[in-house]
Design an enzyme around this catalytic site. Structure first.
Site, PDB file in Angstrom:
ATOM      1  CG  ASN A   1      -6.548  10.763 -10.375  1.00 23.85           C
ATOM      2  OD1 ASN A   1      -6.593   9.284  -9.433  1.00 23.85           O
ATOM      3  ND2 ASN A   1      -4.996  11.666  -9.828  1.00 23.85           N
TER       4      ASN A   1
ATOM      5  CG  ASP B   1      -0.008   0.308  -3.625  1.00 25.31           C
ATOM      6  OD1 ASP B   1       0.551   0.743  -5.132  1.00 25.31           O
ATOM      7  OD2 ASP B   1       0.619   1.761  -3.326  1.00 25.31           O
TER       8      ASP B   1
ATOM      9  CG  ASP C   1      -7.449   1.522  -7.867  1.00 23.50           C
ATOM     10  OD1 ASP C   1      -8.332   1.328  -8.334  1.00 23.50           O
ATOM     11  OD2 ASP C   1      -6.447   1.825  -7.604  1.00 23.50           O
ATOM     12  CG  ASP C   2      -1.855  -1.500  -7.365  1.00 24.94           C
ATOM     13  OD1 ASP C   2      -2.148   0.361  -7.041  1.00 24.94           O
ATOM     14  OD2 ASP C   2      -1.730  -2.154  -6.626  1.00 24.94           O
TER      15      ASP C   2
ATOM     16  CE1 TYR D   1      -3.474   7.301  -2.574  1.00 25.07           C
ATOM     17  CE2 TYR D   1      -3.142   7.483  -4.820  1.00 25.07           C
ATOM     18  CZ  TYR D   1      -3.267   6.493  -4.025  1.00 25.07           C
ATOM     19  OH  TYR D   1      -2.643   5.588  -4.049  1.00 25.07           O
TER      20      TYR D   1
ATOM     21  CE  LYS E   1      -5.737   5.285  -3.994  1.00 23.58           C
ATOM     22  NZ  LYS E   1      -5.678   4.165  -5.082  1.00 23.58           N
TER      23      LYS E   1
ATOM     24  CG  ASN F   1       1.837   8.775 -11.459  1.00 25.51           C
ATOM     25  OD1 ASN F   1       1.726   9.417 -11.676  1.00 25.51           O
ATOM     26  ND2 ASN F   1       1.014   7.665 -11.176  1.00 25.51           N
TER      27      ASN F   1
ATOM     28  CB  ALA G   1       0.695  -1.501 -13.260  1.00 25.51           C
TER      29      ALA G   1
END
Length: 570
Positions: free
Chosen positions: A440, A232, A252-253, A89, A160, A396, A289
């Site tokens: 993370n 994403d 998830d973001d 990942y 993921k 990131n 985010a």
């Protein structure tokens, strides 16, 4: 005439299987004759990985292993997660996505195109697995910090879901990587002869919404109760707002990132010695985010006794134009309005430095993708204003991190409570080895998925997301807390996922959205045992198949006429 038998699955070619199992699965003679121990298999894999110098080459090797010997792949990943996670990942998956069409060898998920509208359900029917429990869906429009990659974004759902399996024990065959081919605004890809997606511009927001409506119906009709995780999307808010409460879905973001950072913030605030009411948080980065993280922390502050307005006023958001204010003169994106300041008395603070000097924050949070934005001067001032300043450079990859772990420690004289988005190495400081925290998402999203599946939740509530964060903060061991850690040791991720899943289950039960009746009256100890028993463990697969073959063969008095099963789903 002999009866036809199903073809072997990838896991059936495992060289740890006995001769009896190979005969049973019709793989005898199709693999070398040696029956190998798990340790021998692992040694060979590690040797082949070490032989490859570039991370992308290691990624491609592991991808091939996952597609040819799935249980061996997950044995390797679960036993060496700290080393393997960056390869399967982030950060390596970013390069894998950039080169996805160039490196394509075999299908690894499902692609559904805009041209399929009107018959999406028939495309979904082509997926061969009958019991899918979770899917990760992307349209490739905002992959990591890389922008619009179109169908090349498939590496994200694949990676993921590999972490869902490795970190929380969802069975591999119960996962569906799904990429939506809705065109791309990336002209370079549209003109690239090797690009494997549609050569059209990105569809409009209205067209995408209509497409997603049809997709959600198709997925839930094929697999009732499926957990749908969005990932994403360039603008993730509309889909989340449209489907939250109607389907079992989350983003998830927004929510996963918010939860994992909240988990770290809960630990950091506890260790900082500064009361919640006195916290002042400057956020550099006001995208989806950043706002998602800030809203999660607002909820935590409210639960600690602040009113919503008091909690909201603890945040100062900074974007490319400076401090987000009501009277800045530009039209704010809708998601920024909630945190827009009205107490700046007409003064506009145009740089991060100006905002930091004005606010004198206790928390400095970075979601800007601007490497080095937290300067030595800022870090020094944070240590001057606070006994334990909270420094979270979350962007990131590491090249875009707002500061390094080394700089944070150096310029705060070792005082800071630190967590980053990218991994940093341990650091020796004043005779001690310091370990950086890493916020993370894998600390929470696997547990969210597992808890949702096991509770058979009809929807994923905000209380379930919040429970994942607080459960994470409670999963720290005493020795980890004593060292100032904000997150547990990554090698304990499966244990952490159990704690998070239990918190999610309890929140689902409290919200009344659970359907699993058998666990309603269980105490925590019994529930933990039940959760662990439901988790896929690749280390046990060989023994499980051996027992299954022996039992089935003895009960039927036959040999080599049927295949061993894949085991029950969660």
């Amino acid at each position: 005439m002999t009866a036809a038998h199903p073809p072997p699955a990838t896991g059936d070619y495992d060289t740890s299987h006995s001769t009896a199992v190979r005969r049973y699965n019709h793989t005898y003679g199709l693999v070398p004759p040696a029956v190998e121990s798990l340790e021998t298999q692992e040694a060979r894999c590690l040797k082949q990985i070490a032989r490859r110098e570039k991370p992308i080459d290691k990624y491609l090797y592991l991808s091939g292993l996952r597609n040819t010997n799935v249980h061996l792949f997950y044995r390797l990943v679960t036993r060496h997660l700290k080393d393997m996670a960056p390869l399967i990942y982030t950060p390596t998956v970013g390069e894998a996505c950039l080169e996805w069409s160039n490196n394509y060898v075999q299908p690894e998920g499902m692609y559904i195109s805009y041209a399929d509208r009107g018959h999406i359900a028939s495309v979904v029917q082509n997926w061969p697995e009958p019991n899918v429990q979770i899917t990760v869906v992307t349209d490739g429009s905002r992959i990591l910090g890389l922008g619009d990659l179109g169908i090349n974004g498939m590496g994200i759902p694949v990676g993921k879901l590999a972490l869902y399996v490795a970190c929380s024990g969802i069975r591999p065959e119960a996962t569906l990587p799904l990429t939506l081919d809705l065109g791309t605004g990336n002209k370079e890809y549209r003109e690239d002869p090797l690009y494997m997606g549609s050569r059209r511009d990105k569809v409009t927001a209205e067209e995408e919404a209509e497409f997603l409506d049809e997709l959600m119906v198709a997925l839930t009709e094929k697999w009732p109760g499926i957990v749908i995780q969005f990932e994403d999307f360039k603008n993730p808010f509309p889909a989340l707002e449209r489907y939250q409460g109607k389907y079992t879905c989350f983003n998830d973001d927004i929510q996963g990132t918010g939860a994992v950072i909240l988990g770290g913030i809960v630990s950091a605030v506890r260790q900082s010695g500064t009361a919640v009411k006195d916290q002042r948080a400057v956020f550099f980065g006001a995208g989806s985010a950043g706002v998602g993280v800030a809203k999660q922390i607002v909820e935590y502050f409210m639960r600690e006794g602040l009113t919503e307005d008091e909690a909201r006023k603890c945040f100062w958001l900074v974007d490319t134009k400076g401090l987000v204010t009501n009277d800045r003169g530009d039209k704010l994106a809708e998601h920024k309005v909630y945190f827009s300041r009205d107490d700046n008395e007409g003064k506009q603070y145009k740089t991060l430095e100006e905002v930091v000097d004005h606010v004198q924050p206790t928390i400095l949070m970075g979601l800007s993708t601007m490497g080095g934005a937290f300067t030595p001067d800022m870090l020094t001032k944070m240590a001057k204003w606070n006994d334990r300043p909270i420094i979270f450079p979350l962007s990131n990859p590491s090249s875009k991190s707002e500061c390094t772990f080394e700089d944070a420690i150096k310029y705060t004289n070792g005082k800071c409570l630190f967590a980053s988005g990218s991994p940093f190495d341990d650091l020796e400081y004043n005779g001690k080895i310091l370990t950086p925290g890493q916020g993370n998402n894998m600390y929470v999203f696997p547990g969210i998925g597992l808890g949702t599946i096991l509770s058979q939740a009809t929807t994923i509530t905000q209380t379930m997301i919040y429970a994942s964060a607080t459960s994470l903060s409670h999963s720290l061991l005493p020795n980890e807390t004593s060292q100032g850690w904000l997150y547990p040791e990554i090698g304990r991720i499966r244990d952490v996922s159990v704690v998070v899943a239990m918190g999610v289950i309890r929140a689902a039960q409290k919200a009344g959205v659970d359907r699993e009746q058998s666990i309603k009256g269980m105490g925590d100890e019994e529930l933990e045992k039940w959760v662990r028993a439901k988790m896929y463990d690749p280390m046990e697969e060989t023994e499980r198949v051996e027992k299954e073959v022996k039992t089935f063969g003895m009960s039927n008095g036959v040999n080599g006429t049927a295949k061993a099963g894949r085991g029950s789903h969660l």
